[in-house]
Design a protein around this motif. Structure first.
Motif, PDB file in Angstrom:
ATOM      1  N   GLU A  27       0.823  -1.212   0.000  1.00 16.27           N
ATOM      2  CA  GLU A  27       0.000   0.000   0.000  1.00 16.27           C
ATOM      3  C   GLU A  27       0.856   1.262   0.000  1.00 16.27           C
ATOM      4  OE1 GLU A  27      -3.250  -0.090  -0.572  1.00 16.27           O
ATOM      5  OE2 GLU A  27      -2.922  -2.249  -0.709  1.00 16.27           O
ATOM      6  N   VAL A  28       2.025   1.190   0.616  1.00 12.97           N
ATOM      7  CA  VAL A  28       2.956   2.327   0.545  1.00 12.97           C
ATOM      8  C   VAL A  28       3.380   2.549  -0.905  1.00 12.97           C
ATOM      9  CG1 VAL A  28       5.256   3.167   1.155  1.00 12.97           C
ATOM     10  CG2 VAL A  28       3.817   2.119   2.912  1.00 12.97           C
ATOM     11  N   ILE A  29       3.722   1.465  -1.598  1.00 14.33           N
ATOM     12  CA  ILE A  29       4.116   1.567  -3.017  1.00 14.33           C
ATOM     13  C   ILE A  29       2.971   2.165  -3.829  1.00 14.33           C
ATOM     14  CG2 ILE A  29       4.690   0.258  -5.094  1.00 14.33           C
ATOM     15  CD1 ILE A  29       6.171  -1.747  -3.258  1.00 14.33           C
ATOM     16  N   ARG A  30       1.769   1.673  -3.626  1.00 12.44           N
ATOM     17  CA  ARG A  30       0.614   2.189  -4.360  1.00 12.44           C
ATOM     18  C   ARG A  30       0.407   3.684  -4.098  1.00 12.44           C
ATOM     19  NH1 ARG A  30      -3.847  -2.630  -3.373  1.00 12.44           N
ATOM     20  NH2 ARG A  30      -3.287  -3.912  -5.185  1.00 12.44           N
ATOM     21  N   THR A  31       0.618   4.079  -2.855  1.00 14.22           N
ATOM     22  CA  THR A  31       0.408   5.486  -2.496  1.00 14.22           C
ATOM     23  C   THR A  31       1.487   6.363  -3.115  1.00 14.22           C
ATOM     24  OG1 THR A  31      -0.586   4.737  -0.416  1.00 14.22           O
ATOM     25  CG2 THR A  31      -0.014   7.058  -0.573  1.00 14.22           C
ATOM     26  N   LEU A  32       2.727   5.888  -3.107  1.00 10.51           N
ATOM     27  CA  LEU A  32       3.807   6.648  -3.749  1.00 10.51           C
ATOM     28  C   LEU A  32       3.566   6.752  -5.259  1.00 10.51           C
ATOM     29  CD1 LEU A  32       6.868   5.169  -1.817  1.00 10.51           C
ATOM     30  CD2 LEU A  32       5.970   7.506  -1.633  1.00 10.51           C
ATOM     31  N   ILE A  33       3.069   5.676  -5.857  1.00 10.26           N
ATOM     32  CA  ILE A  33       2.720   5.714  -7.279  1.00 10.26           C
ATOM     33  C   ILE A  33       1.626   6.742  -7.518  1.00 10.26           C
ATOM     34  CG2 ILE A  33       1.583   4.413  -9.133  1.00 10.26           C
ATOM     35  CD1 ILE A  33       3.045   1.912  -8.090  1.00 10.26           C
ATOM     36  N   ARG A  34       0.621   6.736  -6.631  1.00 11.05           N
ATOM     37  CA  ARG A  34      -0.526   7.660  -6.766  1.00 11.05           C
ATOM     38  C   ARG A  34      -0.059   9.108  -6.826  1.00 11.05           C
ATOM     39  NH1 ARG A  34      -3.646  11.050  -7.288  1.00 11.05           N
ATOM     40  NH2 ARG A  34      -5.783  11.287  -6.526  1.00 11.05           N
ATOM     41  N   PHE A  35       1.005   9.425  -6.066  1.00 11.34           N
ATOM     42  CA  PHE A  35       1.484  10.800  -6.024  1.00 11.34           C
ATOM     43  C   PHE A  35       2.748  10.997  -6.856  1.00 11.34           C
ATOM     44  CE2 PHE A  35      -0.910  10.358  -1.962  1.00 11.34           C
ATOM     45  CZ  PHE A  35      -1.972  11.168  -2.346  1.00 11.34           C
ATOM     46  N   ASP A  36       2.994  10.031  -7.743  1.00  6.23           N
ATOM     47  CA  ASP A  36       4.076  10.129  -8.715  1.00  6.23           C
ATOM     48  C   ASP A  36       5.429  10.382  -8.058  1.00  6.23           C
ATOM     49  OD1 ASP A  36       4.871   9.922 -11.358  1.00  6.23           O
ATOM     50  OD2 ASP A  36       4.833  12.085 -11.691  1.00  6.23           O
ATOM     51  N   ASP A  37       5.669   9.707  -6.945  1.00  3.69           N
ATOM     52  CA  ASP A  37       6.946   9.861  -6.249  1.00  3.69           C
ATOM     53  C   ASP A  37       7.974   8.925  -6.884  1.00  3.69           C
ATOM     54  OD1 ASP A  37       9.011   9.181  -4.018  1.00  3.69           O
ATOM     55  OD2 ASP A  37       7.967  10.965  -3.298  1.00  3.69           O
ATOM     56  N   PRO A  38       9.178   9.412  -7.187  1.00  3.88           N
ATOM     57  CA  PRO A  38      10.193   8.575  -7.843  1.00  3.88           C
ATOM     58  C   PRO A  38      10.624   7.372  -7.006  1.00  3.88           C
ATOM     59  CG  PRO A  38      11.101  10.719  -7.173  1.00  3.88           C
ATOM     60  CD  PRO A  38       9.625  10.818  -7.033  1.00  3.88           C
ATOM     61  N   ALA A  39      10.400   7.422  -5.699  1.00  4.70           N
ATOM     62  CA  ALA A  39      10.783   6.291  -4.844  1.00  4.70           C
ATOM     63  C   ALA A  39       9.982   5.035  -5.171  1.00  4.70           C
ATOM     64  CB  ALA A  39      10.571   6.652  -3.369  1.00  4.70           C
TER      65      ALA A  39
END
Length: 271
Positions: A126-138
């Motif tokens: 879910e952390v990965i999905r959330t970072l993807i949602r906000f277009d974070d390079p991490a």
């Protein structure tokens, strides 16, 4: 009479009174979501406290009504979710992250990365999905790490996330997972999953890799390679029509009857 009316109105706006009377409707997913949302948002941030208590209560089934109402508070809801995150159990963290994505208010990625030491895969996913949602390079780096996991289920999910959200960025990493020369059964299953997920995207960027697979011959696992090629051609209709000419040409010369049939049908539909 005026004083009684005033007391009644005051009681109807008190947090405890509102929670007692409204929570059952929300917990059961009943009632008019738009009306409840408008009423509770108008009541101010005092309602956020008990709404989050309801959200994080393991006895409460996550439902569209509850999430939709909290999302109506916008930035306030995001900030409250971040405040509630520390020390929460995996189920609670997953619910909060789901809510944050739904609200759509960008958050400081560092606050999410603090969750990564958590050993629970559902939390990391879910952390990965959330970072993807906000277009974070991490997100890309986390996907790469997960693709190398020894846990096959995690790898499969990471492949799906990579293809759905970052297929161009992750293409080289996905290609590195595909085995052609020597394929065990587990390799064959992963190959077919990767090819299927890539083709679901319909993205033109995947076509050169698919052409390499279609033209591959050198293998000591011919049955697995044949199966992989059939998977590819069964999904051919997902790709842009103008990009599959080379694949059709190779497939029409295949020794596999199913592949030739698919290519003949595709060529006929283009006429």
């Amino acid at each position: 009479l005026r004083q009684q009316a005033s007391l009644l109105l005051r009681s109807l706006t008190m947090k405890e009174t509102v929670a007692r009377h409204v929570a059952p409707f929300i917990r059961d997913g009943k009632g008019d979501q738009a009306a409840l949302r408008a009423f509770l948002v108008a009541g101010g941030s005092q309602n956020l406290s008990w709404l989050f208590d309801l959200l994080l209560d393991p006895r409460t089934a996550l439902n569209e009504t509850l999430v939709g109402i909290i999302q109506g508070f916008g930035r306030e809801a995001t900030e409250e979710a971040l405040r509630r995150m520390p020390g929460r159990d995996p189920q609670g963290i997953v619910r909060l992250l789901t809510l944050i994505r739904g609200v759509g208010e960008k958050v400081d990625a560092s606050s999410l990365k603090e969750l990564l030491p958590n050993e629970d895969w559902k939390v990391r996913r879910e952390v990965i999905r959330t970072l993807i949602r906000f277009d974070d390079p991490a997100a890309g780096e986390l996907l790469r790490t997960t693709l190398q996991s020894k846990e096959r289920d995690r790898v499969l999910e990471a492949v799906g996330l990579s293809c759905r959200y970052r297929v161009e960025e992750m293409l080289a990493d996905l290609q590195a997972l595909i085995r052609i020369v020597l394929m065990r059964e587990e390799d064959a299953i992963l190959n077919e999953w990767i090819v299927g997920e890539m083709m679901k995207t319909g993205h033109p960027a995947v076509v050169p890799l698919l052409e390499k697979i279609a033209s591959a011959r050198l293998t000591i696992s011919p049955k697995h390679l044949a199966r992989l090629k059939r998977t590819l051609y069964r999904n051919l209709q997902r790709l842009p029509e103008e990009k599959i000419g080379k694949l059709l040409k190779m497939g029409s010369k295949s020794g596999d009857r199913e592949i030739r049939t698919v290519c003949a049908a595709a060529a006929k539909s283009k006429e």
